[in-house]
Design a protein around this motif. Structure first.
Motif, PDB file in Angstrom:
ATOM      1  N   LEU A   5     -82.125  61.633 -67.815  1.00 20.02           N
ATOM      2  CA  LEU A   5     -80.572  61.735 -68.154  1.00 20.02           C
ATOM      3  C   LEU A   5     -79.591  60.697 -69.443  1.00 20.02           C
ATOM      4  O   LEU A   5     -78.520  60.905 -69.692  1.00 20.02           O
ATOM      5  N   THR A   7     -79.165  61.418 -72.366  1.00 20.02           N
ATOM      6  CA  THR A   7     -79.121  61.773 -73.387  1.00 20.02           C
ATOM      7  C   THR A   7     -77.591  62.393 -73.152  1.00 20.02           C
ATOM      8  O   THR A   7     -77.040  62.277 -71.918  1.00 20.02           O
ATOM      9  N   ASP A   8     -77.264  63.128 -74.277  1.00 20.36           N
ATOM     10  CA  ASP A   8     -75.787  63.680 -74.399  1.00 20.36           C
ATOM     11  C   ASP A   8     -75.789  64.670 -73.832  1.00 20.36           C
ATOM     12  O   ASP A   8     -77.273  65.169 -73.996  1.00 20.36           O
ATOM     13  N   LEU A   9     -75.109  64.997 -72.771  1.00 16.98           N
ATOM     14  CA  LEU A   9     -75.377  67.135 -72.515  1.00 16.98           C
ATOM     15  C   LEU A   9     -75.187  67.601 -73.728  1.00 16.98           C
ATOM     16  O   LEU A   9     -76.705  68.682 -72.836  1.00 16.98           O
ATOM     17  N   TYR A  10     -74.878  67.815 -74.874  1.00 16.72           N
ATOM     18  CA  TYR A  10     -75.756  68.202 -75.455  1.00 16.72           C
ATOM     19  C   TYR A  10     -77.781  69.120 -75.199  1.00 16.72           C
ATOM     20  O   TYR A  10     -77.789  70.159 -75.715  1.00 16.72           O
ATOM     21  N   THR A  13     -78.076  71.461 -73.116  1.00 14.87           N
ATOM     22  CA  THR A  13     -77.363  72.515 -73.553  1.00 14.87           C
ATOM     23  C   THR A  13     -78.316  73.383 -73.828  1.00 14.87           C
ATOM     24  O   THR A  13     -79.145  74.203 -74.097  1.00 14.87           O
ATOM     25  N   TYR A  66     -79.021  66.771 -59.859  1.00 11.30           N
ATOM     26  CA  TYR A  66     -77.308  66.668 -60.625  1.00 11.30           C
ATOM     27  C   TYR A  66     -77.411  67.699 -61.436  1.00 11.30           C
ATOM     28  O   TYR A  66     -75.981  68.445 -61.376  1.00 11.30           O
ATOM     29  N   GLN A  70     -74.615  70.884 -62.208  1.00 12.12           N
ATOM     30  CA  GLN A  70     -73.707  70.878 -63.757  1.00 12.12           C
ATOM     31  C   GLN A  70     -74.230  72.896 -64.216  1.00 12.12           C
ATOM     32  O   GLN A  70     -74.236  72.578 -65.272  1.00 12.12           O
TER      33      GLN A  70
ATOM     34  N   SER B 176     -69.912  62.935 -72.479  1.00 13.71           N
ATOM     35  CA  SER B 176     -71.721  63.063 -72.840  1.00 13.71           C
ATOM     36  C   SER B 176     -72.773  62.741 -72.320  1.00 13.71           C
ATOM     37  O   SER B 176     -73.802  62.975 -72.393  1.00 13.71           O
ATOM     38  N   ASN B 177     -72.205  62.000 -72.218  1.00 19.10           N
ATOM     39  CA  ASN B 177     -73.609  60.587 -70.864  1.00 19.10           C
ATOM     40  C   ASN B 177     -74.197  61.016 -69.919  1.00 19.10           C
ATOM     41  O   ASN B 177     -73.204  61.024 -69.054  1.00 19.10           O
ATOM     42  N   VAL B 178     -75.035  62.040 -69.827  1.00 13.26           N
ATOM     43  CA  VAL B 178     -75.436  62.719 -69.191  1.00 13.26           C
ATOM     44  C   VAL B 178     -75.868  61.752 -67.679  1.00 13.26           C
ATOM     45  O   VAL B 178     -75.048  61.049 -66.556  1.00 13.26           O
ATOM     46  N   GLY B 181     -72.982  60.023 -65.825  1.00 13.76           N
ATOM     47  CA  GLY B 181     -71.595  61.629 -65.045  1.00 13.76           C
ATOM     48  C   GLY B 181     -72.859  61.636 -64.045  1.00 13.76           C
ATOM     49  O   GLY B 181     -72.303  61.473 -63.082  1.00 13.76           O
ATOM     50  N   ILE B 186     -68.748  60.961 -63.406  1.00 14.73           N
ATOM     51  CA  ILE B 186     -67.394  61.399 -64.342  1.00 14.73           C
ATOM     52  C   ILE B 186     -67.855  63.157 -64.835  1.00 14.73           C
ATOM     53  O   ILE B 186     -68.825  63.341 -65.595  1.00 14.73           O
ATOM     54  N   VAL B 188     -68.606  65.486 -67.517  1.00 12.76           N
ATOM     55  CA  VAL B 188     -69.628  65.842 -68.768  1.00 12.76           C
ATOM     56  C   VAL B 188     -69.401  67.327 -69.309  1.00 12.76           C
ATOM     57  O   VAL B 188     -69.258  68.116 -69.257  1.00 12.76           O
ATOM     58  N   SER B 189     -69.545  66.902 -70.585  1.00 11.08           N
ATOM     59  CA  SER B 189     -68.794  67.861 -71.622  1.00 11.08           C
ATOM     60  C   SER B 189     -70.554  67.534 -73.008  1.00 11.08           C
ATOM     61  O   SER B 189     -70.453  66.450 -73.715  1.00 11.08           O
ATOM     62  N   GLY B 190     -70.103  69.088 -73.826  1.00 11.92           N
ATOM     63  CA  GLY B 190     -70.604  68.443 -74.682  1.00 11.92           C
ATOM     64  C   GLY B 190     -71.163  70.133 -75.536  1.00 11.92           C
ATOM     65  O   GLY B 190     -69.733  70.676 -74.894  1.00 11.92           O
ATOM     66  N   THR B 191     -71.220  69.603 -76.643  1.00 11.39           N
ATOM     67  CA  THR B 191     -71.543  71.049 -77.858  1.00 11.39           C
ATOM     68  C   THR B 191     -72.290  71.811 -78.256  1.00 11.39           C
ATOM     69  O   THR B 191     -73.157  72.578 -77.255  1.00 11.39           O
ATOM     70  N   ARG B 217     -69.352  78.985 -70.353  1.00 14.38           N
ATOM     71  CA  ARG B 217     -68.904  77.898 -71.841  1.00 14.38           C
ATOM     72  C   ARG B 217     -69.615  77.171 -72.251  1.00 14.38           C
ATOM     73  O   ARG B 217     -70.049  76.462 -72.756  1.00 14.38           O
TER      74      ARG B 217
END
Lengths: 455, 455
Positions: A5, A7-10, A13, A66, A70, B176-178, B181, B186, B188-191, B217
């Motif tokens: 984890l 890593t960046d959420l994107y 996704t 987790y 999300q 962005s840091n899963v 999160g 916290i 988490v968000s990302g594109t 989303r």
């Protein structure tokens, strides 16, 4: 703890989008640096962390739990439960010298895997490479005098361990960080703090207490009240040690005009016959200040460097990037590149290697080539580190990596190591790469003009 | 893993010298900052780590084994095997506003214990406070627009977790840091990344793949080829989502003239009836660039900030220090202070507290006092956190700390929050502290003149 984890959420996704859309081609990404923040070269570091990560990369039950919260797809999460990295990684070894645009790491894998690991690679490689490079600059400025790293108190928190490791790769001789010493086998060093001196009624009492405790490795901090007076008391304690058959190792200056003070202190020590006592200097030092001290003829035998070394100040981040260079579709390798109005933001297409050309033992030119081009009389810098998800390269010890870096730095001509105004090291593109890039630029321009390229 | 060795070697050698010489008086140290690198205030953070460390501080067998190899005394190492921290710690809570010279943490303990923990306190407090403060500045510049932190790829390695935590304390809305999160709760968000777009033959295919996967989303990155064309394709996909009863959440701009582009993109979205679609902007942002975008009337609803937020660039280290202010000898409390030619390097003597005075809910002045002085109509900022080695203070949740910081920042008058040229917040010394300092300065000067002070 699982690092999946980290890593960046994107990345996750996008992974689900790749997975869901069935669009998951093999892709190649290059990790490289467009512009070196200070100086002309990089000392690569961090690969060990990347390899450990790849070896242990999996999603643990609590990671999945987790992600469930999300809003990820259940089927996708089931897929993640059995996830392993299955791709190939080519890399420069740690301690290599790298220049702008050269792939330092090249990842070829199903695109969702290659994306997942991007963030970790950037996080680790950017930081370790930044600090190893900074250390090499500081070490170079000291012209053979040892650099003792003591930045732990100003390090960016838990980043302290890898930072210390990187300073050692870059050529530092020791660290104050005991945990890093234990973990990595880096020599540890230290003197005493001003508070030790002030906690005693008299400066000389503090010196004697320390010398009694460490008669064979005693460094005395002499600038708490007045460096010259401190040096005279160090002489007294040094003589007392001599009577016990021991030798005072050194004194430390931490403030004032280090060049001038070091000369005066050297004279006081020499006049007393303590010619063997070393002078250590510290106090917000960096490569420029050390360079200046050396030019002024300071009588300093060792430099202690903290904040700048451990954080890379004034440039605490290396803007290394990870860019797509090829996608395989229906068995066809399709090179990818980014054109940009800002030329500097363009990328180089295709699977590539980097070659170094030597002349009389000195590195004089690099060539970035396509993977299947051979460059004669040159040494390839990228080697296969991971094959189908398994680590297959050597794992040199930290001492070996440090040695490699030292040799590579020695082979780099001095002009590229100048603190300021170093010229750009020549990095050329191979004929094959130039031809591919030209074909691609032409096609992209043609498509734009004819309106085919609608994206 | 034990953190006892996360210290500078000299703390351990000084410990052995204190232990061996029998000179181990109770001492008080203040953690404070002389000069704030940017701006006029600090948002304190990092105390949670210090408390966890104190609670678990002990030397494990392999620590002792390591120190054995470093030439420490066997008897001293036996003593270390049973070592626990036994002192008291006063501290400002996390999320407090602090100013130069104010003790943020005050440690009173046998001097060898107080020295051992110095390095950890500095390492953790300096970094978390630096980043929480930076985040507060960035959040303030955005005037209510959300700040999404996405610096993991440029974070200083393993420092990423505490850095992310600190950005959240400072007011960032998400990361962005899963892993952060998961660890801290916290949001988490990302594109999506440019490589996601370029891995498809056509930009709109990538948008559709993403929208299909995350219809509820969906953020689309529109600047890969051309931001205006990208916005038009986002409209197409937004309309397609509407037909499915969903709404496109937003689009992201990552390059170009963000102010101008955001206005044009806003118009394209609005003209198509997609007034609800948010515009996110990113690309090497910081508090100054955000401030400028706001002043230009950019139509940006959320900012993504990476490198500068997570490393504190351009000032990646807070030069917080830990200075001796009192020693107890034979039951007598002896204040200590450092005089210096550079006034700014002098320290304040004695055990101290900090008081804040409010007027109509706004903080208007602080007073640093001696511990036994009461300041009327003022709030003390240091509270007892550790008593005889045991944690006795509340341990607020991260959400509560963030809320505390937000309230404290709200109470700080706007003039002190200016990005540049903020005046110094008034910090006064209490009558008792002024008197003590004057007595000490006078005595030190007298001793110097009469030659008594030989040290």
């Amino acid at each position: 703890m699982s690092e999946a984890l980290r890593t960046d959420l994107y990345q996750l996704t996008m992974m689900q989008a790749y997975w869901r859309s069935g669009h998951n081609p093999h892709a190649t990404f290059d990790y490289f640096v467009r512009k070196i923040p200070i100086g002309s070269y990089l000392v690569t570091a961090g690969l060990s962390y990347v390899l450990d990560y790849i070896e242990n990369l999996n999603f643990e039950d609590d990671d999945i739990e987790y992600l469930k919260g999300q809003d990820f797809d259940n089927e996708f999460l089931e897929f993640l439960m059995n996830f392993r990295f299955t791709g190939d990684i080519m890399a420069m070894p740690e301690g290599c010298i790298a220049f702008p645009l050269e792939p330092i790491i090249r990842v070829t894998a199903p695109i969702m895997e290659a994306q997942l690991i991007e963030t970790f690679i950037l996080n680790k490689m950017n930081f370790s490479t930044l600090i190893a490079t900074k250390a090499a600059r500081v070490v170079y400025a000291a012209k053979g005098r040892a650099i003792a790293e003591f930045g732990l108190r100003r390090a960016q928190g838990d980043g302290h361990l890898e930072a210390t490791r990187a300073t050692y790769i870059g050529g530092c001789a020791s660290t104050s960080n005991v945990l890093a010493g234990k973990r990595f086998g880096i020599p540890v060093s230290g003197t005493m703090a001003h508070s030790f001196v002030t906690s005693f009624d008299h400066e000389i009492d503090s010196f004697r207490a320390y010398a009694d405790t460490f008669p064979s490795r005693c460094f005395l901090l002499i600038d708490t009240y007045n460096s010259i007076e401190g040096a005279k008391k160090a002489v007294i304690v040094g003589k007392e040690l001599e009577m016990r058959g021991e030798k005072l190792l050194g004194v430390r200056l931490d403030s004032g005009d280090l060049s001038e003070l070091s000369k005066q202190v050297r004279k006081i020590l020499d006049d007393a016959g303590l010619t063997y006592v070393k002078i250590v200097a510290s106090g917000d030092l960096n490569e420029w200040k050390i360079d200046e001290l050396m030019r002024k003829g300071a009588r300093i035998d060792m430099f202690g460097v903290g904040t700048e070394l451990i954080t890379g100040r004034p440039t605490p981040a290396l803007d290394g990037i990870y860019k797509l260079s090829e996608v395989v579709e229906h068995g066809r390798r399709i090179p990818k590149m980014k054109l940009s109005e800002e030329t500097v933001k363009a990328t180089l297409p295709g699977r590539k290697n980097v070659w170094r050309i030597f002349d009389k033992g000195k590195s004089v030119k690099d060539i970035i080539s396509l993977d299947d081009e051979g460059i004669s009389n040159a040494m390839p810098l990228l080697g296969l580190a991971v094959k189908k998800g398994r680590i297959i390269c050597d794992r040199p010890s930290l001492a070996q990596i440090r040695q490699t870096a030292a040799e590579n730095l020695l082979n780099l001509p001095d002009e590229y190591k100048k603190q300021d105004g170093a010229p750009a090291y020549p990095v050329e593109l191979s004929p094959g790469l130039i031809a591919l890039r030209e074909r691609m630029v032409e096609r992209i321009r043609r498509e734009e003009i004819s309106g085919i390229r609608q994206h």
